[in-house]
Motif scaffolding. Sequence first.
Motif, mmCIF file in Angstrom:
data_model
loop_
_atom_site.group_PDB
_atom_site.id
_atom_site.type_symbol
_atom_site.label_atom_id
_atom_site.label_comp_id
_atom_site.label_asym_id
_atom_site.label_seq_id
_atom_site.Cartn_x
_atom_site.Cartn_y
_atom_site.Cartn_z
ATOM 1 N N ASN A 115 2.668 -4.250 -10.738
ATOM 2 C CA ASN A 115 3.185 -3.677 -9.490
ATOM 3 C C ASN A 115 2.328 -2.502 -9.031
ATOM 4 N N SER A 125 -0.798 -1.894 -9.707
ATOM 5 C CA SER A 125 -2.126 -2.328 -9.242
ATOM 6 C C SER A 125 -2.019 -2.961 -7.848
ATOM 7 N N MET A 126 -0.919 -3.724 -7.607
ATOM 8 C CA MET A 126 -0.759 -4.344 -6.297
ATOM 9 C C MET A 126 -0.504 -3.290 -5.215
ATOM 10 N N LEU A 127 0.323 -2.299 -5.592
ATOM 11 C CA LEU A 127 0.613 -1.228 -4.625
ATOM 12 C C LEU A 127 -0.667 -0.485 -4.260
ATOM 13 N N TYR A 154 -2.806 -2.482 -1.871
ATOM 14 C CA TYR A 154 -2.338 -2.427 -0.474
ATOM 15 C C TYR A 154 -2.664 -1.099 0.166
ATOM 16 N N GLU A 194 -4.490 -0.568 3.792
ATOM 17 C CA GLU A 194 -3.487 -0.359 4.850
ATOM 18 C C GLU A 194 -3.845 0.893 5.637
ATOM 19 N N GLU A 249 3.411 2.503 6.996
ATOM 20 C CA GLU A 249 3.284 1.505 5.922
ATOM 21 C C GLU A 249 2.789 2.173 4.641
ATOM 22 N N GLU A 264 5.462 4.068 2.957
ATOM 23 C CA GLU A 264 6.435 3.194 2.287
ATOM 24 C C GLU A 264 5.909 2.749 0.905
ATOM 25 N N ILE A 265 4.622 2.385 0.900
ATOM 26 C CA ILE A 265 4.018 1.938 -0.361
ATOM 27 C C ILE A 265 3.968 3.082 -1.373
ATOM 28 N N LYS A 270 7.094 3.756 -3.084
ATOM 29 C CA LYS A 270 7.456 2.766 -4.106
ATOM 30 C C LYS A 270 6.719 3.006 -5.426
ATOM 31 N N VAL A 325 8.093 3.010 -9.878
ATOM 32 C CA VAL A 325 7.468 2.039 -10.783
ATOM 33 C C VAL A 325 6.841 2.757 -11.974
ATOM 34 N N VAL A 337 10.135 -4.249 -6.356
ATOM 35 C CA VAL A 337 8.804 -3.848 -5.884
ATOM 36 C C VAL A 337 7.907 -5.071 -5.765
ATOM 37 N N PHE A 396 8.898 -7.063 -2.729
ATOM 38 C CA PHE A 396 8.389 -6.380 -1.519
ATOM 39 C C PHE A 396 6.912 -6.720 -1.290
ATOM 40 N N LEU A 397 6.120 -6.632 -2.382
ATOM 41 C CA LEU A 397 4.674 -6.871 -2.264
ATOM 42 C C LEU A 397 4.366 -8.350 -2.037
ATOM 43 N N PRO A 451 -0.990 -10.055 -11.067
ATOM 44 C CA PRO A 451 -0.567 -9.869 -9.660
ATOM 45 C C PRO A 451 -0.946 -11.056 -8.745
#
Lengths: 494, 132
Positions: A291, A293-295, A298, A302, A307, A310-311, A314, A318, B15, B18-19, B119
């Motif tokens: 999570n 790494s994905m955040l 983005y 972004e 946006e 928001e990320i 989050k 985590v 989370v 969401f992603l 991911p």
Amino acid sequence: MEKIEDFQYILDVSAIVAITDHKGEIKHVNENFCKISKFSAEELIGKDHRVINSGFHEKGFFKNLWSTITKGKVWKGEIKNRAKDGTYYWVDTTIVPFLNEEGIPYKYVAIRYDITERKLGEERLKESLKELSDYKYALDESAIVAITDQKGQITHVNENFCRISKYSKTELIGQDHRLINSGYHPKQFIKDIWGTIATGNVWKGELRNKAKDGTIYWVDTTIVPFLNENRKPYQYLAIRSDITERKRAEEALRISKNKAEENANALEKKNKQLVDFCNIVSHNLRGPLVNISMLVDYLECEDDKDERQEIQDKLKPVINHLMEVFNELVESIQIQQDKDVKIDEIDLGQTVRKVLVGFSIQLTASNADIQIDVKESPHIKFPQRYMESILTNLIGNSLKYRSPKRDPKILVKTSKKGNKTILSVKDNGLGINLDLHKKNMFKIRKTFHKHKDAKGFGLFMTKTQVEAMGGRIWVESQPDVGSTFFVEIKDNAK
Amino acid sequence: MKRIHQLTLVDDDEVFVFLAKKAIKQTNLVELVKVFDNGQEILDYLLENQENPEKLPEVMLLDLSMPVMDGWQFLNEFHKLSPKLPKKINIFICSSSISPEEIEMANKMNEVSDFIIKPINKDKMIEVIQKV
């Protein structure tokens, strides 16, 4: 005159009679002589006794015979002869010399009786006596031998017995076998031996004995009762062979086998822990990391400000979550590694009540009925800290997963099973579908009901604590009826 | 490019959901994304809609580690249910697990189209949808 003829007649009928001249030449034989020697009178008359010589006696034997009778003396003895057909017969022989006026023998009368049967019997007896003494010799050479009377008093021991027991013959004779009893065999075992042999049966078995110097030896033993004419034992012969080496090897094998099994079990347990740990790393650590790494990915691409916010918002939870799981894992590993955890003398009733104080608000709010029954095992030896944690988790779960349909009823109970105590916490709550969840019951981050406080850590930790102390935990449950958690605690007294 | 009507996410990790939704949106290939918290919830939904093919997803991304009913338990139930369904549902396991045992176990199941290791991103999602 008539009288002498009568005697002659009686003699002829009853005995084997031969008459020779002074040189030994046969002059007369009676019917009995012919019958036993299987020669006819004609074949014998004129010959001497060599015809029936069996060759059994040594030369000196006949020399002695002749020197006796030529002196005019009577000779008596037992002679083995050979018949015409080659068969042998024994005769009890009396040779009477008849003397002339000068006292010189002019003829000899030999009177014989057939003693073949008796001689054969004697020979057989001699043979079996010889065989018997050979057996005894063989037994004495090869085995450890003892003879006792019917009361168990030792009447005979051989060299081997003395050698292995390190007692002398004189120390043993008159004693009973308690002298070498090692105290290893239970009373009933010894009683059974006596029960067997006293009723005339052979007993076989392995005995552990103690020598004079205290060393232990094992003997494979056979006890044979010797029975009298009433079939009652009058003495016992014990034949033993030394199996100390074999016993030692067996013991060593047993120990190393046990050790190997223990090692294998420990290894299997470690292996299972490792697999569990792999799963935890895979799901519970790698999940939040993915999570993050994905955040971050983005975030990098972004541009929109809202946006991005928001990320970013989050990210924090985590990371907190990752930290939490990580700390839980470290805690569980510490418990697994903590071999020197302090063991306390725990008053269970007091401990339960102390834990309940922490739940007082929930207890009142939910109108819970709590019962404590620890009379069967009120005190145990266990780390106080772990026990409080275990009780907090189990009682906490009973309250957390109570049924909305009824007021919670919880029973905390102990029971004794050998030297183990089983602590149980029983409730009337939601229950768990064990068909679905049995294998995940005590795993980290596994939950079975939707609840805002369900984290999947309590039972994982409880199991870790119980197992670190060598105990077991398991559950019985029925959905919508309730659950009972059981904790088996080894007596940790040192 | 091939497009699909409905994709279902079965995952309790908010989370990640969401992603994943973001990534799916970026592909522009999916009309509707539905989310379920665990195996039991999607199973209830499938049972409820087994007569309505238009309500069933073409693609399902299924997490393994979930409360109440995990991915494996759901697959067991789905195995019994799928012959009765009017429509093929392509299930992709989507897990953070990198355990070879779990990957092998998944490959053995007919119901599972593939095993996706988290991911995920837009490109991975396009790849998945094109496989259907």
